[in-house]
Design an enzyme around this catalytic site. Structure first.
Site: not given
Ligand SMILES: *Cc1c(COP(=O)(O)O)cnc(C)c1O
Length: 388
Positions: A53, A106, A178, A203
Site C-alpha cells: 500500500r 467539480y 484542481d 482524464k
C-alpha cells in the site's frame, strides 16, 4: 545536461532501463507483503519498499513522472481523481477550520464538502471564481485552505491564481488547485503560487478512458502533512493501472496538441452557429477568461462548453440522441469525442447562472475534424426539424 524541455521530460521521466535489464518501460510489481532481511530492518524500516500500500518501484516511477511534470516536490497517488481532492482537503482541515471553495468546482468535490467536511465541523464557504484578490474580504482567522479549479470544468471561468495565492500566503493559508483541465503540461501550478496540485489522472494522463486514478503533488513545505493523511486513510493505486498511466503519459504532449487544435476549431465553428447562444472556451479571443488564460497557461485541452439558444427538450434529444461520433457520457480526456448536458444553475450557491439555454459540455477527441463537424451539422438539422 541543461534542464530538459517538457517534451523530452515526458519521454525520459519515471524510467530507468539500466536498472531493469535494459527494458524500456518500468516493470509492474504486484505486492502486498514485502520481506525484511533482519530484525533491524523491520524496526527501522530503512528499505525503500516497506508494504504494498505504501508503494512499489512501479508507483514510484509514476509519482516521479507526475512530480517532475507538475514542477512540484513529490507526488502521491490515489484511487480516483475525486479521492485526490478529498484526501488533500482532509489533510489540511480540522474541526473549526474555514474552507474557501470555488463556486465553479467539480460537482462531486462540492458534494464532499457539503456532506462530509461539514459533518466533521469544517465550515465551507463558496466564492465567485472571478473574485481575484477580492478574496481577502472573505478570509477569516480560521481560514486554512483556499481551493481553486481553473478553469472550472463545466463553465470554464479562469481564476487569477497568482492574485489568490498572494492573499493566501500573506494569511498563512494553503492554496489547492484542481489542475485537471490544463494537465501538468499547460499550467505550472507551483510557478503560480499553488501549494497542492491535484490531477484526475483518469482524464488526460491516462488518456484512454479505462483507468480511475488521482494524484496529489505538493511543494516541499506541504508534503509531510499531506502524506501523513494519505497514508492514514489508506490511499493507494493499483499496479496495472499505474503501468497504463505511465504508458499514457509518453504520448500526452502529442495527444494534447491535437485535442487543443480540434477543440478550438469546434468551438470556433459552434460560435458561428445560429442555434448557439454562447461558447465557453478560454482560448477563444473574446472569452471573459481569455486574457488570464493567455497570461498563465501555455495551451488548452479539448474540453469546453456551449450554451444553446432555448429549445424544446424534444429538439435537444433529437440533436443529442442521433450523434454518431460524440458519445454521451461522463469523464473526458480519452481519445474519443463526447458531449454531455450540464446544469450549472443547480451546482452553484455563491454566484448565479442566469442563462436560459441548455449548457452542453464537449470533449474534442482525436477523430477527423471534418467528420466531427459533419456529425454536429446533422445534429443541428435534426434539432431544427424537431422545432418546426
Ligand atoms: C473527473 C474530474 C475529477 C474526478 O476524477 P475521477 O477520477 O472521476 O474521480 C476531479 N476534478 C475534475 C476537474 C474532473 O474533471
Amino acid at each position: 545536461m541543461t534542464k530538459k524541455k517538457q517534451d523530452t521530460l515526458i519521454v525520459t521521466t519515471g524510467r530507468d532501463p539500466e536498472a531493469n535489464f535494459g527494458i524500456v518501460n518500468p516493470p509492474v510489481y504486484h505486492a502486498s507483503t514485502v520481506l525484511y532481511p533482519t530484525l533491524e530492518a523491520v524496526k527501522n524500516r530503512t528499505q525503500p519498499v516497506t508494504y504494498g500500500r505504501r508503494g512499489t518501484p512501479t508507483t514510484f516511477a509514476l509519482q516521479e513522472a507526475i512530480a517532475e511534470l507538475e514542477g512540484g516536490y513529490k507526488t502521491a497517488l490515489t484511487s480516483s481523481g475525486l479521492s485526490a481532492v478529498t484526501t488533500a482537503l482532509l489533510a489540511f482541515l480540522k474541526a473549526g477550520d474555514h474552507l474557501l471553495m470555488v463556486d465553479s468546482v467539480y460537482q462531486p468535490s462540492r458534494h464532499f464538502c457539503d456532506n462530509v467536511l461539514t459533518r466533521y465541523g469544517v465550515s465551507v464557504e463558496y466564492y465567485d471564481p472571478l473574485i481575484g484578490d477580492g478574496i481577502e474580504k472573505l478570509v477569516r482567522p480560521e481560514t486554512k485552505v483556499i481551493f481553486t479549479e481553473s478553469p472550472g470544468s463545466v463553465t470554464f471561468e479562469v481564476q487569477d491564481i497568482p492574485a489568490i495565492a498572494e492573499v493566501a500566503h500573506r494569511n498563512n493559508i494553503t492554496v489547492m488547485l484542481d489542475n485537471t483541465w490544463a494537465s501538468p503540461l499547460y499550467f505550472k501550478p507551483f510557478e503560480h503560487g499553488v501549494d497542492v496540485s491535484i490531477q484526475a489522472v483518469t482524464k488526460y494522463l491516462c488518456g484512454h478512458s479505462d483507468v480511475m486514478m488521482g494524484s496529489i503533488t505538493t511543494n516541499e513545505a506541504a508534503w509531510t502533512k499531506m502524506l501523513d493523511t494519505h497514508g492514514a486513510i489508506g490511499q493507494c493505486a493499483a499496479p496495472d493501472d499505474v503501468y497504463l498511466v505511465l504508458r499514457g503519459i509518453r504520448t500526452l504532449s502529442t495527444r494534447l496538441e491535437r485535442h487543443m487544435k480540434t477543440g478550438i476549431a469546434l468551438a470556433e465553428w459552434l460560435k458561428n452557429r445560429p442555434e448557439v447562444a454562447r461558447v465557453l472556451h478560454p482560448a477563444l479571443p473574446g472569452d471573459p477568461g481569455h486574457a488570464l488564460w493567455k497570461r498563465d497557461f501555455t495551451g488548452a485541452c479539448g474540453l469546453f462548453s456551449i450554451e444553446l439558444k432555448p429549445c424544446s427538450e424534444k429538439a435537444l434529444a433529437a440533436f443529442l440522441d442521433g450523434l454518431e461520433l460524440f458519445g454521451m457520457g461522463y469523464s473526458w480526456g480519452g481519445f474519443e469525442s463526447l458531449v454531455i448536458p450540464q446544469y450549472p444553475g443547480k451546482m452553484r450557491t455563491a454566484t448565479g447562472w442566469n442563462a436560459q439555454g441548455q449548457v452542453l459540455r464537449f470533449h474534442a477527441g482525436l477523430e477527423d475534424i471534418g467528420d466531427l463537424i459533419a456529425d454536429l451539422e446533422a445534429g443541428f438539422e435534426r434539432l431544427r426539424a424537431a422545432e418546426s
